[in-house]
Design a protein around this motif. Structure first.
Motif, PDB file in Angstrom:
ATOM      1  N   MET A 170      49.009  41.753  52.112  1.00 41.40           N
ATOM      2  CA  MET A 170      50.155  41.502  51.235  1.00 41.40           C
ATOM      3  C   MET A 170      51.480  41.675  51.965  1.00 41.40           C
ATOM      4  SD  MET A 170      49.076  42.722  47.432  1.00 41.40           S
ATOM      5  CE  MET A 170      48.386  44.316  47.869  1.00 41.40           C
ATOM      6  N   VAL A 171      51.570  42.651  52.860  1.00 41.66           N
ATOM      7  CA  VAL A 171      52.806  42.838  53.632  1.00 41.66           C
ATOM      8  C   VAL A 171      53.019  41.649  54.577  1.00 41.66           C
ATOM      9  CG1 VAL A 171      53.967  44.261  55.372  1.00 41.66           C
ATOM     10  CG2 VAL A 171      52.855  45.348  53.399  1.00 41.66           C
ATOM     11  N   ARG A 206      47.864  35.371  44.988  1.00 38.84           N
ATOM     12  CA  ARG A 206      48.387  36.723  45.132  1.00 38.84           C
ATOM     13  C   ARG A 206      48.560  37.338  43.749  1.00 38.84           C
ATOM     14  NH1 ARG A 206      52.683  39.451  48.949  1.00 38.84           N
ATOM     15  NH2 ARG A 206      52.995  41.354  47.758  1.00 38.84           N
ATOM     16  N   PRO A 207      48.063  38.551  43.584  1.00 39.38           N
ATOM     17  CA  PRO A 207      48.274  39.211  42.293  1.00 39.38           C
ATOM     18  C   PRO A 207      49.764  39.469  42.064  1.00 39.38           C
ATOM     19  CG  PRO A 207      46.873  40.544  43.760  1.00 39.38           C
ATOM     20  CD  PRO A 207      47.324  39.351  44.524  1.00 39.38           C
ATOM     21  N   ALA A 208      50.186  39.442  40.816  1.00 38.46           N
ATOM     22  CA  ALA A 208      51.590  39.701  40.496  1.00 38.46           C
ATOM     23  C   ALA A 208      52.009  41.089  40.975  1.00 38.46           C
ATOM     24  CB  ALA A 208      51.826  39.562  38.998  1.00 38.46           C
ATOM     25  N   ARG A 209      51.093  42.038  40.875  1.00 38.03           N
ATOM     26  CA  ARG A 209      51.312  43.404  41.364  1.00 38.03           C
ATOM     27  C   ARG A 209      50.055  43.845  42.090  1.00 38.03           C
ATOM     28  NH1 ARG A 209      53.995  47.558  37.586  1.00 38.03           N
ATOM     29  NH2 ARG A 209      53.849  48.503  39.606  1.00 38.03           N
ATOM     30  N   GLY A 215      48.402  46.327  41.723  1.00 37.71           N
ATOM     31  CA  GLY A 215      47.510  47.083  40.854  1.00 37.71           C
ATOM     32  C   GLY A 215      47.235  48.477  41.364  1.00 37.71           C
ATOM     33  N   ARG A 216      45.960  48.793  41.545  1.00 36.62           N
ATOM     34  CA  ARG A 216      45.563  50.149  41.935  1.00 36.62           C
ATOM     35  C   ARG A 216      46.070  50.531  43.320  1.00 36.62           C
ATOM     36  NH1 ARG A 216      41.372  50.206  45.367  1.00 36.62           N
ATOM     37  NH2 ARG A 216      40.373  48.224  45.773  1.00 36.62           N
ATOM     38  N   LEU A 217      46.500  49.557  44.108  1.00 36.11           N
ATOM     39  CA  LEU A 217      47.015  49.841  45.455  1.00 36.11           C
ATOM     40  C   LEU A 217      48.542  49.801  45.515  1.00 36.11           C
ATOM     41  CD1 LEU A 217      44.470  47.802  47.612  1.00 36.11           C
ATOM     42  CD2 LEU A 217      44.466  50.259  47.112  1.00 36.11           C
ATOM     43  N   GLN A 218      49.202  49.852  44.364  1.00 44.61           N
ATOM     44  CA  GLN A 218      50.661  49.747  44.317  1.00 44.61           C
ATOM     45  C   GLN A 218      51.341  50.776  45.221  1.00 44.61           C
ATOM     46  OE1 GLN A 218      52.393  47.386  42.394  1.00 44.61           O
ATOM     47  NE2 GLN A 218      54.265  48.064  43.382  1.00 44.61           N
ATOM     48  N   ALA A 219      50.967  52.030  45.104  1.00 42.20           N
ATOM     49  CA  ALA A 219      51.621  53.076  45.898  1.00 42.20           C
ATOM     50  C   ALA A 219      51.380  52.872  47.389  1.00 42.20           C
ATOM     51  CB  ALA A 219      51.123  54.459  45.464  1.00 42.20           C
ATOM     52  N   GLN A 220      50.154  52.522  47.773  1.00 36.39           N
ATOM     53  CA  GLN A 220      49.839  52.312  49.187  1.00 36.39           C
ATOM     54  C   GLN A 220      50.610  51.097  49.732  1.00 36.39           C
ATOM     55  OE1 GLN A 220      47.649  52.880  46.748  1.00 36.39           O
ATOM     56  NE2 GLN A 220      46.113  54.342  47.420  1.00 36.39           N
TER      57      GLN A 220
END
Length: 140
Positions: A45-46, A102-105, A107-112
């Motif tokens: 994603m980055v 690509r997911p909008a957010r 999700g469970r990996l938001q903080a990472q």
């Protein structure tokens, strides 16, 4: 905007991985000598944020059983970049990939994801500033 090379981005990403950017399901397997472990989703994603292209996903199999999913990037030219491929052992086989939206957010990996993205951008900006300082001024 600064134009970073893929080498700049790869160097910044690799120096930014840590146990705190690892996917929760891989925490037990993350080690300093295998820092790519559990980093594929947030790394892809980055890279997508910085270079665009498509996100790719493939299944990971051990002894014919699906054990995980793996993420990487593909660009418009068809070139695929997988900065975390080395995380897998010889018994873990990554199947063919398919493009995924690509997911909008994250999700469970938001903080990472947010932590990795912040570290990478900070590292890239630090490198760009250092390059400006090292470059001699032009004389008119």
């Amino acid at each position: 905007m600064t134009a970073w090379t893929l080498n700049d981005i790869e160097r910044a990403i690799r120096s930014s991985w840590g146990v705190d950017t690892c996917a929760p399901e891989d925490l037990a397997h993350w080690r300093p000598d295998n820092p790519a472990r559990g980093q594929c989703g947030v790394t892809a994603m980055v890279v997508h944020d910085l270079l665009g292209g498509e996100l790719m996903m493939g299944e990971v199999h051990v002894d014919g059983v699906r054990t995980d999913l793996h993420w990487w990037n593909r660009f418009a030219t068809g070139v695929e970049i997988d900065l975390t491929r080395e995380q897998f052992g010889p018994d873990e086989l990554v199947g063919p990939g398919r493009p995924v939206a690509r997911p909008a957010r994250p999700g469970r990996l938001q903080a990472q994801y947010e932590l990795l993205r912040h570290r990478v951008v900070t590292e890239l900006e630090r490198g760009a500033a250092a390059n400006r300082i090292r470059r001699p001024a032009r004389v008119a």
